[in-house]
Motif scaffolding. Structure first.
Motif, PDB file in Angstrom:
ATOM      1  N   GLN A 598       0.737  -1.289   0.132  1.00 28.47           N
ATOM      2  CA  GLN A 598       0.025  -0.037  -0.013  1.00 28.47           C
ATOM      3  C   GLN A 598       0.879   1.247   0.010  1.00 28.47           C
ATOM      4  O   GLN A 598       0.369   2.293   0.429  1.00 28.47           O
ATOM      5  N   ARG A 627      -4.669   3.058   5.241  1.00 26.58           N
ATOM      6  CA  ARG A 627      -3.767   1.770   5.473  1.00 26.58           C
ATOM      7  C   ARG A 627      -4.554   0.583   6.128  1.00 26.58           C
ATOM      8  O   ARG A 627      -5.100   1.200   7.107  1.00 26.58           O
ATOM      9  N   VAL A 667       3.353  -3.409   6.177  1.00 24.98           N
ATOM     10  CA  VAL A 667       2.435  -2.135   5.974  1.00 24.98           C
ATOM     11  C   VAL A 667       2.996  -1.021   7.040  1.00 24.98           C
ATOM     12  O   VAL A 667       2.598  -1.247   8.188  1.00 24.98           O
TER      13      VAL A 667
END
Length: 864
Positions: A598, A627, A667
């Motif tokens: 992402q 996110r 992430v």
């Protein structure tokens, strides 16, 4: 006649028409040397006033028909009567005219008849005249009453009347209470007058009168007026040639003074506010209240600020069938002090000063120049606007508005208003529309922020605007096989204006998120399980992406699985001879979310959640939708509560929990060192999360302790902790002790990365209110930032409060920013207030310090 004669003169024909003014007092003889005794004052140490008024029972009129007496029954009685059918009748010895709840007595009275009709026309009463009604007493030398016109005149009077708040009418008294002696301890007004006349029902005129709410034995203040009128129909009173005396010294003079005598809202001038400040100089505010209609009003306040000019403030309120709201507006044309500040800004921040200012503030010369240009282009007309509204149209539809606007970057600092400042220099501008149904909820939102950019304060970045944001959430529980279906859906358009001094455009565009799910919740009194599966499908349609190399279109599909379970055990036990119920509540929470890259998705409204005990049982470590963190982890927690079996209140609650990670967290919020949550942060590779704990202890009705802490097992250090200790025995006895520590504390919400002890946040906060004597109380607050070595907040105050008047002195300093032109010297906003309250009349002073005092937890800032 030697025997007491009672004769019923009339029932319905001879009505006095006295207004129900809620008066009272015993029929004491007129005193020669004691006003307090004449008013029924009884000294006592039971209250702050040093006494109370004693009201004797009221006599009830006798009805010749044998039916119970009512307010239309009039009885005239005396010890001796010389009665005449055609001319004057003379009554002597304890003369009384009595009607239910009303009584007029004297030593002697003359009854006059109309020569033409022979009916009673007037009565003159002389010697120790008393007019009594519940909670009111008027004592006079002589009085006159006209039965035909119902005009009443009393001469050389003393009076007292109990007040209900600001109401001259006073508290209601039942018929039963009127038949027995009563203490009157509520606020009571008293005074004297040369003459009282009443030409219309419920309208009283006093000549050469005085007014006070102090004990009659020690009148600290009083108001004297040449002519005072109390109109109970309109709820207003006024006085001409009014003088306010403190002891025997006159301190204020008003040629005309208009005031309220009940709880009705009436148009008129309120008490003026006088004072001074460093930023505005001596000032005078004269608020005018305008009662436009029963459901809306406005208060217009002209203010003369000696250093700035004339300011007009307006606060309007409205209430209708669907909701309520307030509108605040302020304007100050041609601010002289602001014009001077603009002129000096060129020399302070222009030219060579730009580079040094930028270095001190860790900003760029472009930023300083841009903020300087904004300042020079600002109008000297200072203005603000705020609108708040909450409405409900149907049981399902409602709305909310919170709109705040300041005309320039320096308005909040110079004037300090009630604008809704979400964070420093960020003003909320939001409107919401809600629908709540049985299975579906809808929110339509337009949300922006006005970001202020003072040149001498740290830079604040502009925030993304959400206009519109459409949220559709559905929930269908208790379906076949016990399943629950749900869906969270959102469509949002994001836009942003560049922060002054920056030229690179930020990505803007649309975000659509559809997140359906299914769960199988099972809840029993002793345990619960809730397996759940969701799929987050997000689509980004962006533009203005060139400077950041963000793709114009981006899709993301992430499955989410979590499993929550827990148990509850309870046992009875006795501690310190007191019965308790203790619970033990373990929880296990497993989450699996596969990794999806992402990094190319812009950050519109997302931050990293601070770890707390409750956050252990949340599947996403980020707030917002930009996110969704990858996860393969299980959270463990156990809590216990001690419940007082006598009162049912929770005495103690404690809990501790931790997350075990089975994989790295790939992430991150950002991709470089621009924020602390980046791929290089080693905490994303730890197998154990910090340990989160909480401890709440309600020691008794007065004492309470709340503590939260995060301990890092890797570094063997506390990451953050907060502790608050609160004591409150009564509204004046308050103690608050607070401590807060956050490692890298300046980074938790902003994302700024400074991994050093210099970036820690360590605060202490002490506040208290305590009586020094029965009449004097002190208050204060001291908050200190120990890592930055500067005072955060300071409040100090002293209040002297008596039965009928009070004075309060409050001052404070609040940290605002570091001045980049003075080596980051701390800057403070200072305030000081002096208030006088004449209870039952009003407050006079230099504004209200309520904004300062509300920061002392538990303190009631009301005064007078």
């Amino acid at each position: 006649m030697s025997a007491k004669i009672r004769s019923l003169v009339c029932c319905l024909a001879f009505l006095l028409g006295w207004p129900v003014a809620a008066l009272s007092s015993p029929p004491l003889a007129f005193p020669a040397n004691s006003l307090a005794a004449a008013l029924g004052w009884v000294p006592s140490d039971d209250n702050a006033c040093g006494g109370y008024y004693l009201e004797q029972p009221f006599a009830t009129p006798i009805s010749m028909s044998g039916k119970p007496s009512d307010s239309n029954t009039l009885e005239i009685a005396s010890d001796q009567t010389l009665f005449s059918q055609r001319s004057t009748s003379v009554l002597e010895g304890k003369v009384s005219l009595t009607r239910l709840g009303q009584q007029l007595t004297s030593n002697k009275a003359f009854l006059y008849r109309d020569p033409a009709t022979g009916k009673l026309s007037t009565i003159d009463m002389v010697g120790n005249v008393h007019l009594r009604e519940p909670n009111t007493l008027i004592v006079a030398n002589r009085g006159h009453y006209d039965f035909v016109t119902k005009h009443k005149t009393l001469m050389e009077i003393f009076y007292r009347t109990a007040l209900n708040g600001h109401s001259i009418v006073g508290p209601a008294v039942s018929k039963a209470d009127m038949q027995k002696p009563r203490r009157i301890t509520s606020m009571t007004a008293w005074g004297r007058a040369y003459q009282l006349t009443q030409t219309e029902p419920q309208i009283y005129e006093l000549q050469r009168a005085s007014f006070s709410t102090c004990p009659p034995t020690h009148p600290a203040w009083r108001v004297k007026g040449s002519h005072i009128v109390l109109n109970k129909i309109t709820g207003r009173g006024y006085a001409t040639n009014a003088r306010i005396y403190v002891k025997s010294m006159p301190v204020f003079y008003f040629p005309y003074l208009n005031f309220s005598i009940d709880h009705q809202r009436k148009s008129g001038f309120l008490w003026p506010t006088v004072g001074g400040s460093n930023s505005s100089g001596p000032y005078l505010m004269t608020p005018f209240y305008w009662n436009l209609a029963p459901n809306y009003d406005t208060t217009i306040t002209p203010a003369f600020l000696s250093k700035r000019g004339l300011q007009i403030n307006d606060q309007s309120r409205y209430l209708d069938t669907v909701g309520t709201g307030t509108i605040n507006f302020s304007v100050l044309p041609s601010d002289k002090l602001f014009e001077s500040f603009k002129s000096s800004a060129v020399s302070r921040f222009g030219g060579p000063a730009i580079q040094s200012s930028a270095t001190a503030a860790q900003t760029t010369p472009q930023t300083i120049q841009a903020e300087l240009n904004r300042l020079l282009n600002s109008s000297t007309t200072r203005k603000s606007f705020a609108w708040r509204d909450d409405s409900r149209y149907t049981p399902n539809w409602s709305s909310h508005v919170d709109f705040n606007y300041a005309g320039d970057d320096y308005y909040l600092r110079d004037f300090g208003t009630d604008l809704n400042e979400i964070t420093q220099n960020q003003l909320l501008q939001e409107g919401d529309l809600y629908y709540k149904g049985e299975n579906w909820n809808f929110t339509g939102r337009a949300q922006t922020y006005e970001t202020l950019h003072p040149i001498d304060e740290p830079v604040v970045s502009n925030q993304y605007r959400r206009a519109p944001q459409l949220i559709f959430n559905g929930d269908y529980p208790n379906q076949a096989l016990g399943l629950e279906y749900f869906a969270d859906n959102e469509v949002t358009h994001f836009d942003i204006r560049n922060t002054p001094g920056t030229s690179a455009n930020q990505p803007i565009g649309n975000r659509i998120n559809v997140q359906p799910g299914i769960s199988l919740p099972v809840y029993t009194p002793s345990f619960f399980i809730n397996p759940r599966v969701q799929v987050a499908m997000t689509d980004y349609n962006l533009y203005e992406t060139g400077p950041t190399n963000t793709p114009t279109n981006r899709q993301r599909v992430i499955p989410i699985f979590d499993f929550a379970s827990g148990m509850s055990f309870i046992r009875n036990l006795t501690l310190f001879s007191h019965p308790f119920g203790q619970t033990l509540e373990p929880q296990v929470y497993y989450t699996y979310i596969p990794y999806r890259n992402q990094a190319s998705i812009p950050i519109f409204d997302t931050t990293v959640n601070t770890l707390t005990y409750d956050q252990i049982f949340n599947y996403n470590r980020f707030s917002g939708l930009d996110r969704i963190g990858d996860a393969n982890q299980v959270g463990f927690g156990v809590s216990s509560r001690f419940i007082d079996q006598t009162s049912g209140l929770e005495k103690v609650r404690l809990g501790v929990g931790e997350i075990v990670y089975f994989a790295n967290r790939n992430v991150t919020l950002c991709n470089d060192s621009s924020c602390s949550d980046n791929p290089q942060n080693p905490s994303n590779h730890y197998r154990l999360s910090p340990v989160s704990g909480l401890f709440n202890y309600n020691m008794n009705a007065d004492w309470g302790l709340n503590t939260n802490a995060i301990w890092n097992p890797i570094t063997k250090q506390l990451d953050n902790t907060t502790m608050t200790l609160h004591y409150q025995r009564d509204p004046l006895r308050i103690i608050n002790v607070g401590y807060g520590f956050v490692r890298n504390g300046d980074d938790v919400l902003s994302g700024v990365s400074v991994n050093s002890s210099e970036n820690n946040l360590k605060l202490t906060d002490l506040s208290a209110s305590w009586p020094i004597s029965p009449d004097v109380s002190a208050l204060g607050r001291w908050s200190q930032n120990w890592d930055q070595h500067h005072l955060q907040n300071l409040i100090y105050g002293l209040q002297y409060d008596t039965c009928c008047w009070a004075v309060r002195l409050v001052g404070g300093r609040a940290f605002t920013n570091f001045d980049p032109t003075q080596n980051n010297k701390p800057q403070y906003n200072s305030e000081f207030y002096i208030q006088f309250a004449l209870k039952g009349l009003g407050n006079v002073g230099s504004g209200s310090p309520a904004g300062l005092l509300t920061s002392i937890s538990g303190y009631n800032p009301q005064f007078g």
